[in-house]
Structure formats: C-alpha cells, structure tokens
Design an enzyme around this catalytic site. Structure first.
Site, PDB file in Angstrom:
ATOM      1  N   THR A   1      20.662  -8.407  10.266  1.00 19.09           N
ATOM      2  CA  THR A   1      20.165  -6.910   9.290  1.00 19.09           C
ATOM      3  C   THR A   1      19.355  -6.724   9.854  1.00 19.09           C
ATOM      4  O   THR A   1      18.772  -5.939  10.087  1.00 19.09           O
ATOM      5  CB  THR A   1      20.187  -7.483   7.801  1.00 19.09           C
ATOM      6  OG1 THR A   1      21.676  -7.355   7.151  1.00 19.09           O
ATOM      7  CG2 THR A   1      19.364  -6.649   7.076  1.00 19.09           C
TER       8      THR A   1
HETATM    9  P1  AMP Z   1      22.668  -9.900   6.062  1.00 18.84           P
HETATM   10  O1  AMP Z   1      22.876 -11.334   5.901  1.00 18.84           O
HETATM   11  O2  AMP Z   1      22.312 -10.315   7.757  1.00 18.84           O
HETATM   12  O3  AMP Z   1      24.151  -9.848   5.986  1.00 18.84           O
HETATM   13  O4  AMP Z   1      21.674  -9.111   5.359  1.00 18.84           O
HETATM   14  C1  AMP Z   1      22.055  -8.577   4.246  1.00 18.84           C
HETATM   15  C2  AMP Z   1      21.560  -8.109   3.039  1.00 18.84           C
HETATM   16  O5  AMP Z   1      19.709  -8.026   3.650  1.00 18.84           O
HETATM   17  C3  AMP Z   1      21.368  -8.184   2.303  1.00 18.84           C
HETATM   18  O6  AMP Z   1      22.172  -7.691   1.050  1.00 18.84           O
HETATM   19  C4  AMP Z   1      19.899  -7.055   1.288  1.00 18.84           C
HETATM   20  O7  AMP Z   1      19.837  -8.407   0.032  1.00 18.84           O
HETATM   21  C5  AMP Z   1      19.257  -8.252   2.717  1.00 18.84           C
HETATM   22  N1  AMP Z   1      18.785  -6.980   2.733  1.00 18.84           N
HETATM   23  C6  AMP Z   1      18.475  -5.909   3.352  1.00 18.84           C
HETATM   24  N2  AMP Z   1      16.905  -5.562   3.376  1.00 18.84           N
HETATM   25  C7  AMP Z   1      15.971  -5.386   2.570  1.00 18.84           C
HETATM   26  C8  AMP Z   1      14.275  -6.561   2.623  1.00 18.84           C
HETATM   27  N3  AMP Z   1      13.540  -5.004   3.163  1.00 18.84           N
HETATM   28  N4  AMP Z   1      14.031  -7.552   1.956  1.00 18.84           N
HETATM   29  C9  AMP Z   1      14.262  -8.039   1.875  1.00 18.84           C
HETATM   30  N5  AMP Z   1      16.500  -7.991   1.552  1.00 18.84           N
HETATM   31  C10 AMP Z   1      16.828  -7.110   2.540  1.00 18.84           C
HETATM   32 ZN    ZN Z   2      23.149  -5.816   8.188  1.00 29.00          ZN
HETATM   33 ZN    ZN Z   3      25.324  -8.716   6.124  1.00 31.74          ZN
END
Ligand code: AMP
Ligand code: ZN
Ligand code: ZN
Length: 402
Positions: free
Chosen positions: A66
């Site tokens: 992400t």
């Molecule tokens: P991943 O672990 O790569 O799937 O990341 C997805 C998660 O990133 C989402 O479910 C959010 O909880 C988190 N996330 C997305 N944008 C932000 C942000 N701007 N600040 C903190 N956490 C975030």
């Molecule tokens: Zn993502």
């Molecule tokens: Zn994810």
C-alpha cells in the site's frame, strides 16, 4: 490597451465561471481493487465511467504494498527512488525508529517522505490549491509543505462521509476551492484480506465504494462543476491458503536473523556475525521461493538500491506466503498482496473519465508511475522529473484537452 482589457476580461470570466475554469482533478484510490473486479458486474458507476471514458489494468510497482504504491502514484517515482520502499522499513540515517503504517509518529515524520515530492506539494508551491481526503504521506509536511486541506487518517470514517467532505471542499468559493483532490477508500482491501478476492464480501465492498463514487459524481454535477476523475488502485489481491505456507526457519536457523515484515514476502537482516551463514542459506532459488540480496534484484523490479531496502528479501510464488515461526501468521487472512507486480492477481484497476478523456478507450497495461504525468497534466501542476511517462496514456486524451 485592447490586449490589457482582454486579459482583465479573461481573468474575470475564468475566476467567476466554474464552467470555463480548468475542471477539477480528483484522484481516487480504491485500495486493493484488483483490475478484474471491474468485470464482475457489481460496480455500475465505475463501469459507466469506463464506457464513457478510459479503462486499463495497471501494473503496480515492486513491492505491491500500500504505502510504496500510493507514494509511487503521487510522486511518479518507484519505491526505490521515492523512499517508501516497504510498509515496514528501517533507515540507517534514522536510527532507532521502525517505519510502520501503524506508527503515527513515523507516518507524520517528513524524513521518511522527503525523497519524493507528492503532487499536492508541487501544486501548493505554485499556488494551485490541493486537498487530500486521505492518502499515504498527506499527514507529513513533505519538503515543509502540506496539502492546503487535509485530515488525519481515520479508517472508521465512512465512504459517504469521505465523499461528503470532498463535496464540502467543492462548495468553497472559487478562489478557495481546491483544484486537485485525492480521495482514498480502504474497504475493498480489508475485505480482500479477510475473506479472499473471490468472496461475496469483496464484491459487496466494491459495490459500496462504487456507490460512493456515484455519489461524488452526482454531487459535482449538481454543483455544475466539471471534473476529470481518475480512479486507481495500489495493487490487486491473491488468494492465499494454509496449504501454501513457508517458514523461514526451515531454510535458515532461528537466532541468526531478525525479520522486518512477513506474509507475501519476508524481509530480514542477519544478526551481527551471521551475515555469511544467512547469505549462503538464503540467497538464490528454493521451492516456491526466491531470495535476493539488497542491490541484486532482477532489473524489472527497479528495486534494491535504496539503503532502506532490507539486506535480504525473499519473495514466494504468487499465492504462497512466508512467515517466521516466531511471528506466526494470523490464520484469519484469505488474501494478500506484495507479490510479483507482473502477476495477473496483482494488477490494479484504472478508470478515468471527464472532459479531458476520449470515450470508450481500453488501454494496454501500463506502469502505475505513468499516472503521475497524467494527473499533473490534468491539474496543470508542474511535473517533477519522474519514472513515469505520459506515452502509454496519450491516446486516451482528447487532442485539445480542456
Ligand atoms: P496493506 O497492509 O498494504 O494492505 O495496507 C492497507 C491498510 O493501510 C489499510 O487498511 C489502512 O488501514 C492503512 N492505511 C491506508 N492509508 C493510510 C494512512 N494514510 N495512514 C495510515 N494507515 C493507512
Ligand atoms: Zn493497499
Ligand atoms: Zn492490503
């Protein structure tokens, strides 16, 4: 004198009439919206955008996580160059701190983000107003500059509330209204992790987010505001299973390394004195897994030169996962991402429509860094040197872009 009068008149018309001003640019990210979800018949608003505008499957940057990919989209730099090389990372120049998405102090610390210049910073620098309804990096004063309007990340804020916030900003008088807006939804990614990409829950989340996009579109139209809307995802989602799990201790003895992140890949650092042993045990091919040293990744990943990249990085085949027996996997996950960006399951959605775009264009797969020059062009923001190119997207734009 006539020329002067013409300039004054143009200025008055452009500032007073929203219809003649540059359309708004709204960049929407639907976290984890895999490219093929668009074909499921559950997202009528996005399907209409694709019919009236442009669609494609987009290749994420490596690693397909992400934070690295949101920062690649907004800076045009691949993670190795934008500095956000992983969701979890360390930097020898920032000792004693681990960057994690859940570490609020790190997320707001510009030192992690300063290697790239996000579009809202470039916009604010030249007096173009910007607003972020969430985006990784938007809570830090990158290069000392913040988005003109922004909010601290709050996962509990509903999709409708996020859209309504954007519409509230759109209601500002023309001289205060943001020209460039980001909007972020996490629902589809969360459901993909919990229930897997083929689940009814993912489809329901896609429908919810699609309804929010419809609400935004209708809200802008009701206000008479023209907008170019670009919808992207940061990566796709692959089904995972307890039958396809690897454990790092089966390859290298426990107590010789520490892990930084696990799941779709494992990043690790040998403990002092164990470098040769760990290197010999891991670097190379294993069943369902390949490990590389920092600096020796395949060229197509464009990765591994940033000092923030972990000393050793092991990537399973797509759909396999790798963990440490010390930090056992959560058995709840049915889907994840972080796999090879070339894998079909990692492909991210791209849909765009608005006055700048031709109708009914299906583009060939392009790299997500190419979104940057497109959005800069739409919003009139001076683009910084980047890894992206407008070339794969040019045929989607009208010759005389409004
Ligand atoms: P991943 O672990 O790569 O799937 O990341 C997805 C998660 O990133 C989402 O479910 C959010 O909880 C988190 N996330 C997305 N944008 C932000 C942000 N701007 N600040 C903190 N956490 C975030
Ligand atoms: Zn993502
Ligand atoms: Zn994810």
């Amino acid at each position: 004198m006539r020329r002067f009068l013409f300039l004054i008149l143009s200025f008055i018309v452009l500032t007073a009439s929203p219809a003649l001003a540059r359309p708004l640019t709204v960049l929407i990210s639907i976290d984890g919206f895999r490219a093929d979800y668009l074909e499921r018949g559950v997202t009528p608003n996005m399907s209409a955008m694709a019919t009236l505008g442009v669609s494609a499957a987009m290749r994420p940057s490596f690693p397909s996580k992400t934070f690295p990919n949101h920062y690649a989209l907004i800076t045009g730099l691949r993670p190795d160059r934008n500095g956000i090389v992983e969701n979890n990372m360390e930097d020898p120049a920032i000792p004693g701190v681990s960057f994690r998405m859940s570490n609020h102090d790190a997320v707001v610390d510009r030192r992690w983000w300063d290697q790239g210049e996000p579009l809202w910073v470039s916009a604010e620098k030249v007096g173009i107003r910007s607003a972020t309804m969430f985006w990784p990096g938007s809570e830090a004063a990158v290069h000392g500059v913040r988005p003109g309007l922004w909010l601290p990340f709050d996962q509990s804020k509903s999709a409708e509330a996020r859209v309504d916030q954007v519409l509230t900003w759109a209601d500002l008088p023309a001289d205060q209204r943001p020209q460039f807006i980001t909007l972020y939804f996490d629902d589809v990614d969360t459901m993909g992790h919990t229930y897997g990409p083929e689940s009814a829950q993912v489809n329901a989340a896609a429908t919810r987010v699609d309804a929010a996009i419809g609400r935004l579109d209708a809200g802008l139209k009701a206000r008479g505001l023209e907008a170019n809307i670009v919808v992207v995802a940061d990566h796709g989602m692959a089904a995972i299973s307890e039958d396809r799990q690897l454990f790092i201790e089966d390859l290298v003895p426990a107590g010789t390394f520490r892990t930084l992140g696990t799941g779709a890949f494992i990043t690790l650092a040998p403990l002092p004195g164990q470098e040769t042993l760990v290197d010999k045990a891991l670097v190379g091919h294993h069943p369902h897994l390949t490990c590389w040293r920092r600096g020796q990744f395949p060229a197509r990943f464009h990765y591994g030169h940033n000092p923030r990249v972990a000393p050793i990085f092991c990537l399973p085949e797509t759909g396999w996962t790798i963990y440490s027996r010390v930090r056992k996997p959560g058995s709840w996950e049915k889907g994840t991402h972080g796999f090879d960006p070339a894998a079909r399951d990692m492909a991210a959605v791209f849909v765009a429509s608005g006055p700048a775009f031709k109708s009914g264009v299906r583009l060939r797969t392009f790299d997500n860094v190419d979104v940057y020059p497109l959005v800069a062009r739409l919003a009139g923001i001076p683009a910084q040197p980047s890894d992206g190119s407008l070339a794969p997207l040019r045929s989607a734009l009208k010759p005389k872009m409004p």
